[in-house]
Structure formats: C-alpha cells, structure tokens
Design a protein around this motif. Structure first.
Motif, PDB file in Angstrom:
ATOM      1  N   GLY A  46       0.777  -1.232   0.000  1.00  0.00           N
ATOM      2  CA  GLY A  46       0.000   0.000   0.000  1.00  0.00           C
ATOM      3  C   GLY A  46       0.808   1.281   0.000  1.00  0.00           C
ATOM      4  O   GLY A  46       0.241   2.370   0.119  1.00  0.00           O
ATOM      5  N   ALA A  47       2.141   1.191  -0.140  1.00  0.00           N
ATOM      6  CA  ALA A  47       2.993   2.389  -0.118  1.00  0.00           C
ATOM      7  C   ALA A  47       3.288   2.843  -1.547  1.00  0.00           C
ATOM      8  O   ALA A  47       4.253   2.406  -2.167  1.00  0.00           O
ATOM      9  N   MET A  48       2.469   3.728  -2.060  1.00  0.00           N
ATOM     10  CA  MET A  48       2.565   4.169  -3.446  1.00  0.00           C
ATOM     11  C   MET A  48       3.791   5.040  -3.687  1.00  0.00           C
ATOM     12  O   MET A  48       4.470   4.928  -4.711  1.00  0.00           O
ATOM     13  N   THR A  49       4.126   5.906  -2.740  1.00  0.00           N
ATOM     14  CA  THR A  49       5.219   6.860  -2.942  1.00  0.00           C
ATOM     15  C   THR A  49       6.551   6.145  -3.130  1.00  0.00           C
ATOM     16  O   THR A  49       7.354   6.523  -3.971  1.00  0.00           O
ATOM     17  N   VAL A  50       6.792   5.098  -2.348  1.00  0.00           N
ATOM     18  CA  VAL A  50       8.052   4.361  -2.444  1.00  0.00           C
ATOM     19  C   VAL A  50       8.223   3.779  -3.841  1.00  0.00           C
ATOM     20  O   VAL A  50       9.324   3.785  -4.409  1.00  0.00           O
ATOM     21  N   PHE A  51       7.146   3.269  -4.407  1.00  0.00           N
ATOM     22  CA  PHE A  51       7.181   2.707  -5.762  1.00  0.00           C
ATOM     23  C   PHE A  51       7.686   3.754  -6.758  1.00  0.00           C
ATOM     24  O   PHE A  51       8.575   3.476  -7.577  1.00  0.00           O
ATOM     25  N   LEU A  52       7.165   4.947  -6.686  1.00  0.00           N
ATOM     26  CA  LEU A  52       7.562   5.992  -7.628  1.00  0.00           C
ATOM     27  C   LEU A  52       9.014   6.411  -7.410  1.00  0.00           C
ATOM     28  O   LEU A  52       9.764   6.603  -8.375  1.00  0.00           O
ATOM     29  N   TYR A  53       9.428   6.517  -6.148  1.00  0.00           N
ATOM     30  CA  TYR A  53      10.804   6.917  -5.857  1.00  0.00           C
ATOM     31  C   TYR A  53      11.797   5.852  -6.318  1.00  0.00           C
ATOM     32  O   TYR A  53      12.879   6.178  -6.821  1.00  0.00           O
ATOM     33  N   CYS A  54      11.456   4.569  -6.141  1.00  0.00           N
ATOM     34  CA  CYS A  54      12.349   3.487  -6.564  1.00  0.00           C
ATOM     35  C   CYS A  54      12.535   3.477  -8.080  1.00  0.00           C
ATOM     36  O   CYS A  54      13.660   3.297  -8.574  1.00  0.00           O
ATOM     37  N   PHE A  55      11.455   3.688  -8.790  1.00  0.00           N
ATOM     38  CA  PHE A  55      11.568   3.680 -10.256  1.00  0.00           C
ATOM     39  C   PHE A  55      12.310   4.912 -10.750  1.00  0.00           C
ATOM     40  O   PHE A  55      12.979   4.863 -11.781  1.00  0.00           O
ATOM     41  N   ARG A  56      12.229   6.002 -10.029  1.00  0.00           N
ATOM     42  CA  ARG A  56      13.027   7.186 -10.386  1.00  0.00           C
ATOM     43  C   ARG A  56      14.518   6.866 -10.276  1.00  0.00           C
ATOM     44  O   ARG A  56      15.291   7.166 -11.198  1.00  0.00           O
ATOM     45  N   PHE A  91      23.245   8.052  -4.918  1.00  0.00           N
ATOM     46  CA  PHE A  91      22.262   7.033  -4.562  1.00  0.00           C
ATOM     47  C   PHE A  91      22.105   6.807  -3.055  1.00  0.00           C
ATOM     48  O   PHE A  91      20.995   6.493  -2.597  1.00  0.00           O
ATOM     49  N   PRO A  92      23.174   6.941  -2.216  1.00  0.00           N
ATOM     50  CA  PRO A  92      22.969   6.740  -0.773  1.00  0.00           C
ATOM     51  C   PRO A  92      21.888   7.622  -0.169  1.00  0.00           C
ATOM     52  O   PRO A  92      21.165   7.199   0.737  1.00  0.00           O
ATOM     53  N   SER A  93      21.728   8.838  -0.687  1.00  0.00           N
ATOM     54  CA  SER A  93      20.661   9.707  -0.174  1.00  0.00           C
ATOM     55  C   SER A  93      19.293   9.162  -0.557  1.00  0.00           C
ATOM     56  O   SER A  93      18.313   9.320   0.187  1.00  0.00           O
ATOM     57  N   ASP A  94      19.205   8.480  -1.711  1.00  0.00           N
ATOM     58  CA  ASP A  94      17.940   7.852  -2.108  1.00  0.00           C
ATOM     59  C   ASP A  94      17.603   6.689  -1.176  1.00  0.00           C
ATOM     60  O   ASP A  94      16.444   6.521  -0.766  1.00  0.00           O
ATOM     61  N   ILE A  95      18.620   5.883  -0.830  1.00  0.00           N
ATOM     62  CA  ILE A  95      18.390   4.767   0.090  1.00  0.00           C
ATOM     63  C   ILE A  95      17.889   5.286   1.430  1.00  0.00           C
ATOM     64  O   ILE A  95      16.947   4.736   2.025  1.00  0.00           O
ATOM     65  N   LYS A  96      18.520   6.360   1.915  1.00  0.00           N
ATOM     66  CA  LYS A  96      18.082   6.949   3.181  1.00  0.00           C
ATOM     67  C   LYS A  96      16.647   7.451   3.078  1.00  0.00           C
ATOM     68  O   LYS A  96      15.855   7.341   4.018  1.00  0.00           O
ATOM     69  N   GLU A  97      16.302   7.961   1.904  1.00  0.00           N
ATOM     70  CA  GLU A  97      14.936   8.447   1.684  1.00  0.00           C
ATOM     71  C   GLU A  97      13.935   7.299   1.792  1.00  0.00           C
ATOM     72  O   GLU A  97      12.877   7.444   2.419  1.00  0.00           O
ATOM     73  N   PHE A  98      14.284   6.151   1.187  1.00  0.00           N
ATOM     74  CA  PHE A  98      13.402   4.978   1.285  1.00  0.00           C
ATOM     75  C   PHE A  98      13.237   4.555   2.746  1.00  0.00           C
ATOM     76  O   PHE A  98      12.129   4.271   3.208  1.00  0.00           O
ATOM     77  N   GLU A  99      14.352   4.508   3.460  1.00  0.00           N
ATOM     78  CA  GLU A  99      14.314   4.057   4.859  1.00  0.00           C
ATOM     79  C   GLU A  99      13.556   5.047   5.747  1.00  0.00           C
ATOM     80  O   GLU A  99      12.856   4.637   6.676  1.00  0.00           O
ATOM     81  N   ASP A 100      13.689   6.332   5.464  1.00  0.00           N
ATOM     82  CA  ASP A 100      12.947   7.337   6.237  1.00  0.00           C
ATOM     83  C   ASP A 100      11.437   7.148   6.075  1.00  0.00           C
ATOM     84  O   ASP A 100      10.664   7.392   7.007  1.00  0.00           O
ATOM     85  N   MET A 101      11.026   6.708   4.880  1.00  0.00           N
ATOM     86  CA  MET A 101       9.598   6.499   4.636  1.00  0.00           C
ATOM     87  C   MET A 101       9.070   5.208   5.250  1.00  0.00           C
ATOM     88  O   MET A 101       7.882   5.109   5.554  1.00  0.00           O
ATOM     89  N   LEU A 102       9.955   4.200   5.422  1.00  0.00           N
ATOM     90  CA  LEU A 102       9.468   2.875   5.787  1.00  0.00           C
ATOM     91  C   LEU A 102       9.912   2.384   7.160  1.00  0.00           C
ATOM     92  O   LEU A 102       9.131   1.721   7.862  1.00  0.00           O
ATOM     93  N   ASP A 103      11.132   2.656   7.552  1.00  0.00           N
ATOM     94  CA  ASP A 103      11.694   2.015   8.747  1.00  0.00           C
ATOM     95  C   ASP A 103      10.855   2.202  10.005  1.00  0.00           C
ATOM     96  O   ASP A 103      10.737   1.291  10.828  1.00  0.00           O
ATOM     97  N   ASN A 153       7.643   3.561   9.848  1.00  0.00           N
ATOM     98  CA  ASN A 153       6.242   3.699   9.454  1.00  0.00           C
ATOM     99  C   ASN A 153       5.429   2.595  10.141  1.00  0.00           C
ATOM    100  O   ASN A 153       5.660   1.401   9.920  1.00  0.00           O
ATOM    101  N   ARG A 154       4.473   2.984  10.977  1.00  0.00           N
ATOM    102  CA  ARG A 154       3.786   1.979  11.801  1.00  0.00           C
ATOM    103  C   ARG A 154       2.971   1.004  10.950  1.00  0.00           C
ATOM    104  O   ARG A 154       2.831  -0.173  11.321  1.00  0.00           O
ATOM    105  N   ILE A 155       2.449   1.460   9.819  1.00  0.00           N
ATOM    106  CA  ILE A 155       1.690   0.537   8.957  1.00  0.00           C
ATOM    107  C   ILE A 155       2.647  -0.479   8.333  1.00  0.00           C
ATOM    108  O   ILE A 155       2.361  -1.682   8.284  1.00  0.00           O
ATOM    109  N   TRP A 156       3.785   0.005   7.846  1.00  0.00           N
ATOM    110  CA  TRP A 156       4.790  -0.889   7.263  1.00  0.00           C
ATOM    111  C   TRP A 156       5.266  -1.923   8.290  1.00  0.00           C
ATOM    112  O   TRP A 156       5.384  -3.107   7.980  1.00  0.00           O
ATOM    113  N   LEU A 157       5.520  -1.468   9.509  1.00  0.00           N
ATOM    114  CA  LEU A 157       5.987  -2.380  10.553  1.00  0.00           C
ATOM    115  C   LEU A 157       4.927  -3.420  10.904  1.00  0.00           C
ATOM    116  O   LEU A 157       5.234  -4.603  11.087  1.00  0.00           O
ATOM    117  N   MET A 158       3.660  -2.992  10.980  1.00  0.00           N
ATOM    118  CA  MET A 158       2.577  -3.934  11.291  1.00  0.00           C
ATOM    119  C   MET A 158       2.421  -4.982  10.187  1.00  0.00           C
ATOM    120  O   MET A 158       2.069  -6.135  10.470  1.00  0.00           O
TER     121      MET A 158
END
Length: 408
Positions: A138-148, A194-206, A208-213
């Motif tokens: 259900g995380a739409m934003t991550v999908f777009l950032y990864c493909f970028r 690219f390391p800043s992109d990885i950090k961006e992904f982790e900031d969105m997910l690590d 995130n209470r929905i992601w963790l659940m």
C-alpha cells in the motif's frame, strides 16, 4: 461429450477437509501481487490460511530444451528471459559455465566490466523489488521513488549496450564492448547520489507503523526451514545464515574486493527488506572499487582462444583469419570437451546455477538451470499456513520471486 471432470484443473481435484466450512480461494494467476502467472490455492478458515498449494507452469517456455537445440552462443540471448529484471546475471551465469567447461581464461578487464554490470543489475533488481513490494502493501510513494532511482541505472546500461531490459551484454570469453568514454564518471556520480535515495526509502518505511505492522513477525522462515527448503540469497541470509557465493566461492574479481554480507536472524518480511537495503549499499562499495581497478587493467576484453571465442568486430573487419574463425563459430558453433560442469553465481535473488552435460557437440546434450525463485516459491506451502489472507501479498513480495525463473 467430454467428461467435465477431465477439464478441471488439477488444483480443483485436491482433497480438502470440509469440516468447519473452510473456503477454497484461488489467489492468481492474474493477481497483481503474484508478480507473474502464479496461482495459489488457499484453504481459509475465516481469514486465516490453513493450507496453501502453489500452482505454476503458466509461463513455461521450455528454455532448457531450447538450449539443447541451439549452439552455445545462440542460447546466450535466451538467458535474458529467465530473470528478465536482472538479465545480465543470467548472461554471466551461462557464459561462466561454458567458460568453465572449455577452460577459457577471461581477461581481467572483461572480468571488471562484468562485475560492474552484475552489481548495477543487482541494485536495479533490488529497487524493482522494493518498489513493487511496497506497492503490494500500500505504499505508493516508495514505488515511484524506486523507479526514479532505477532509471539512472537503466540509462547507464543503455549507454553501454543499447538495451534496458534484456541486455545480452556478456559473451562467451569476455564482453562485447569496452566502457565508453566518460561512462565510469557517470557511474561514480550515481554512486555518490544514490545513498541519499536509500536513506529516503528508509525514512519512509523504517519507522512507518503501517509498514511495521505488515512486515514484522509476518512470513517467518526459520533457519532450519530456509536450509531444508533450498533457500538462497537474501531469503536465506535474513533467516540467520550468512551465505553469499561471492564470498564463499569467489568468481570474477570478488575475492579482491572489500564488502560485507548483510544478514539477519528474524527471518520475517521486515528482515528480508532490511537485508535488501543493506545489499544495495554493499553494491555501491563494490562499484567504487571496480572503478579504481579498471584503469589499471590491460585493454583486452576478449579471451584469445580461436576454438571457442569469437573475435572482436574490428578483427573480423580487418583480418581474414578472424573472419574465417567467426564464420566457423557462427555456422557450426564451438565444440567443448566431453564432460559435465556446474557453475553457480550469486544472482540478485539467490543461487543461480547452470549445469551443462557435453558430448563434444556444438549443442549441449543436457542443460539444467537452478533458479532461486523456484525454491522460494515452494516455501509458500510451509510459511503461508497460519497467516492472514491479507498477509499473503506481503509474504510473496518479500520472497522476491519472478515467474520467468520459476517456470523457465
């Protein structure tokens, strides 16, 4: 008139216990979370899965049989279609098996270029995994950032070989082309950004209470199950077994490179996600080291072995003997010694192995491909029972299978 029972798929003839009014649900083969033509026959008690039966074969193309009817060089582009989101790893796996069988010594520069291409493939494949896995949950934003981010890698590969998906950029005996002028600088620029992109992904997910659940404690594969079910790659390492073929049985120049093997002990979806994130950082370390080794290597990119290796295009256009050699290898094919070989490599999804049985002919007598996704697909029978139906998509996504590998 035909007996209608004969027309039913074999899944429907499985005997289930009907006590408690359990429901049978077909998950796929057209479900978007199945990542291809996967059909799961699920027996549900309420919303909990009681039993799971994977049904595969919808994408079977007979690739291994095709190899027995093609000369060795002719089969290389077909390997692109196995794991088509990391096609370079398949090209290398087959070429490495043929080179091992024939005793071909690949030049150092070609080995460095191959290592670069394989690690770019690895990051690209991991980005596709993360984007689609997050989208399934259900995380739409991550999908777009990864493909970028993935676009930058595809652009680099396209500048090298002209292709973005099915690359065919590795040949038996070396590589087709040397790196273009300025290409390494572009790759290093990507490694810096690219390391800043990885950090961006982790900031969105690590955190995130929905992601963790949806990922913590879900789809746990124990260390014992991971080993007994033939898991490899991240699926094995996230269950506490730090096994990486690049370290344990080094190939190309991996034994000269400094990188770590990320692993975890929890064995759940979240552990697999964290291992994939850590692997991308390790791939960046490898790419930077390869960039330092490249200028120090001899410019030769093809092995000099007229019996097995096609000459370069420049040689074909300027030397009569090379033209004759090319004609023989293209029309008749190389003829390896009689024998059998198995060559394994660490693809983005796990252990990718090619077994070749040669009878001294221009076509393999038998070819068998050991793909990681096939084994990881079989794990569903073990880990899906006891989980909620809503977690099935998260578990399938976390194992990162691709049906081109499962069916072949």
């Amino acid at each position: 008139m035909q007996n209608p029972n004969k027309l039913r798929p074999f899944f429907e003839n499985i005997e289930y216990e009907r006590e408690g009014a359990n429901m049978i649900l077909n998950f796929g083969p057209q479900h978007p979370s199945a990542h291809g033509q996967l059909k799961l026959v699920l027996e549900l008690d309420g919303e909990r899965i009681v039993r799971a039966r994977p049904g595969v074969g919808y994408m079977h193309r007979g690739i291994e049989k095709m190899a027995e009817n093609m000369i060795y060089a002719e089969f290389v582009p077909v390997t692109d279609r196995i794991d088509y989101v990391a096609s370079g790893s398949n090209n290398y796996g087959f070429c490495a098996a043929v080179e091992k069988l024939c005793g071909i010594e690949v030049p150092r520069r070609a080995q460095i270029i191959r290592t670069i291409l394989l690690e770019l493939n690895r990051i690209s494949s991991h980005l596709l995994f993360l984007g689609t896995h997050a989208l399934d949950i259900g995380a739409m934003t991550v999908f777009l950032y990864c493909f970028r981010s993935r676009e930058y890698i595809l652009d680099l590969i396209e500048k090298y070989c002209g292709a973005r998906l099915t690359h065919n950029n590795i040949k038996i005996g070396g590589v087709f082309l040397d790196l273009p002028n300025g290409w390494l600088e572009e790759m290093l620029k990507f490694c810096d950004e690219f390391p800043s992109d990885i950090k961006e992904f982790e900031d969105m997910l690590d955190t995130n209470r929905i992601w963790l659940m949806r990922t913590e404690g879900v789809g746990v594969i124990s260390h014992e199950d991971a080993l007994s079910c033939g898991c490899s790659g991240v699926t094995l390492r996230a269950s506490g077994h730090a096994w990486d073929i690049r370290k344990e049985e080094p190939y190309l120049i991996y034994d000269e490179l400094d990188f770590d093997v990320p692993y975890a002990s929890e064995g759940d979806c979240y552990a697999r996600y964290k291992c994939y994130m850590a692997e991308m950082r390790e791939s960046l370390k490898i790419l930077r080291q390869c960039a330092k080794h490249y200028p120090l290597s001899d410019p030769q990119i093809l092995a000099i072995d007229p019996a097995y290796v096609n000459p370069s295009k420049e040689q074909i256009m300027t030397q009569n003997y090379s033209l004759m050699q090319h004609f023989v290898l293209v029309t008749q094919g190389l003829r390896p010694p009689v024998g059998e070989i198995y060559a394994a490599s660490e693809s983005p999804k796990g252990e990718l192995g090619f077994y070749i049985r040669s009878m001294g002919q221009s076509r393999p007598y038998r070819l068998k491909i050991r793909t990681p996704s096939f084994w990881h697909c079989a794990v569903y029978e073990e880990i899906l029972p006891g989980q909620y139906l809503a977690d099935a998509a998260a578990i399938i996504g976390s194992t990162n299978i691709i049906l081109g590998e499962v069916d072949r």
